[in-house]
Design a protein around this motif. Sequence first.
Motif, short mmCIF file in Angstrom:
data_model
loop_
_atom_site.label_atom_id
_atom_site.label_comp_id
_atom_site.label_asym_id
_atom_site.label_seq_id
_atom_site.Cartn_x
_atom_site.Cartn_y
_atom_site.Cartn_z
N UNK A 1 0.70 -1.26 0.01
CA UNK A 1 -0.22 0.11 0.09
C UNK A 1 0.86 1.52 0.05
N UNK A 2 2.24 1.28 0.42
CA UNK A 2 2.77 2.42 0.54
C UNK A 2 3.38 2.73 -0.69
N UNK A 3 3.94 1.97 -1.41
CA UNK A 3 4.48 2.11 -2.90
C UNK A 3 3.35 2.40 -3.85
N UNK A 4 2.27 1.72 -3.74
CA UNK A 4 1.10 2.08 -4.61
C UNK A 4 0.48 3.33 -4.20
N UNK A 5 0.55 3.83 -3.09
CA UNK A 5 0.10 5.17 -2.74
C UNK A 5 1.09 6.26 -3.14
N UNK A 6 2.41 5.96 -3.32
CA UNK A 6 3.18 7.13 -3.72
C UNK A 6 2.99 7.16 -5.33
N UNK B 1 -4.17 9.95 1.16
CA UNK B 1 -4.73 8.61 0.71
C UNK B 1 -4.39 7.59 1.64
N UNK B 2 -5.57 6.72 1.91
CA UNK B 2 -5.42 5.39 2.56
C UNK B 2 -5.44 4.24 1.86
N UNK B 3 -4.63 3.29 1.82
CA UNK B 3 -4.83 2.09 1.15
C UNK B 3 -4.39 1.12 2.20
N UNK B 4 -5.64 0.30 2.54
CA UNK B 4 -5.51 -0.69 3.69
C UNK B 4 -5.14 0.00 5.00
N UNK B 5 -4.17 -0.50 5.63
CA UNK B 5 -3.59 0.29 7.04
C UNK B 5 -2.51 1.31 6.65
N UNK B 6 -2.28 1.71 5.28
CA UNK B 6 -1.04 2.54 5.10
C UNK B 6 -1.51 4.02 4.64
N UNK B 7 -1.09 5.04 5.18
CA UNK B 7 -1.24 6.46 4.50
C UNK B 7 -0.26 6.94 3.68
N UNK B 8 -0.37 7.60 2.57
CA UNK B 8 0.45 8.32 1.98
C UNK B 8 0.18 9.75 1.92
#
Length: 290
Positions: free
Chosen positions: A130-135, A276-283
């Motif tokens: 989720x972190x890389x996707x968010x970036x 943006x939140x993807x699962x448990x991760x925020x970007x």
Amino acid sequence: MPTFTALTTLTGKPQATALGEAMENLMPEPTGVGVFEIEDGSGLWEVGGYFTEAPDQAGLALLSSMHGAKDFVVSELPETDWVAHVRRELAPVEAGRFYVYGSHDADTVPEGSIPLLIEAAMAFGTGHHGTTLGCLKALDHLVDQGFVGTSVADIGCGTAVLAMAAARVWDGNFVASDIDEVAVEVAEANLKANGMSGAVTCLEAAGFDHPGLQAAAPYDLIFANILKGPLVALSPDLCGNLRDGGFAILSGILNEQADSVIEVYAQNGTNLVRRDEIGEWTTLLLQRKG
């Protein structure tokens, strides 16, 4: 061939390093030993060994006692073709105009997309997390808004997929750095695999502590996909190396940590533009006040 793991935890880097070194002398000897800090603020370190024969449990017990570690937990792993397994699990990822894929999915690249080849065996930073996707999605948003970055840094770059994505959409000076020399080697290999050798300068560095990073500052855009603790510690340097009006894309932040990271970065001169939140991760997409 069966594989065995032996894992333990203990407090303190020097003690963990000493235990890891001592494990190298076991018979049968391990095929590899790893020493890692557990990133939960506990101060604990994990020490583990991989074996192709059942390890000497008496020897492991002696080592754990000598070094003040917990008892080793020994496990036998099933025989698995891990690359084939990862390939099955890691389907291509679409993040706006960007398409991250492994070579086994080369025939799936959509027409008009910006392809980024990251092999499945190099799973950290493939875009599935989720972190890389968010970036990548935050970068895609900036491009949609008409922003152009001619000086871009990717701090803690991993596979360098973020720096490569930026270099695919803009012309300019792109730098990718990581504290891990192996990550730097992986980044350079990925650039070559994408026909981008020389498009991004890859450096081994902690934060901005490298002449190559300092020479290229200030930056229009800085990526930092790491963890909350390092992000907070890096905030004065990161914001100080941003051009007025420049952007930072930050991730590696658990959803419940986001507000505190935003506050720290606001104190260092940046405003929140998007989260943006993807699962448990925020970007976070932040902009330096100018």
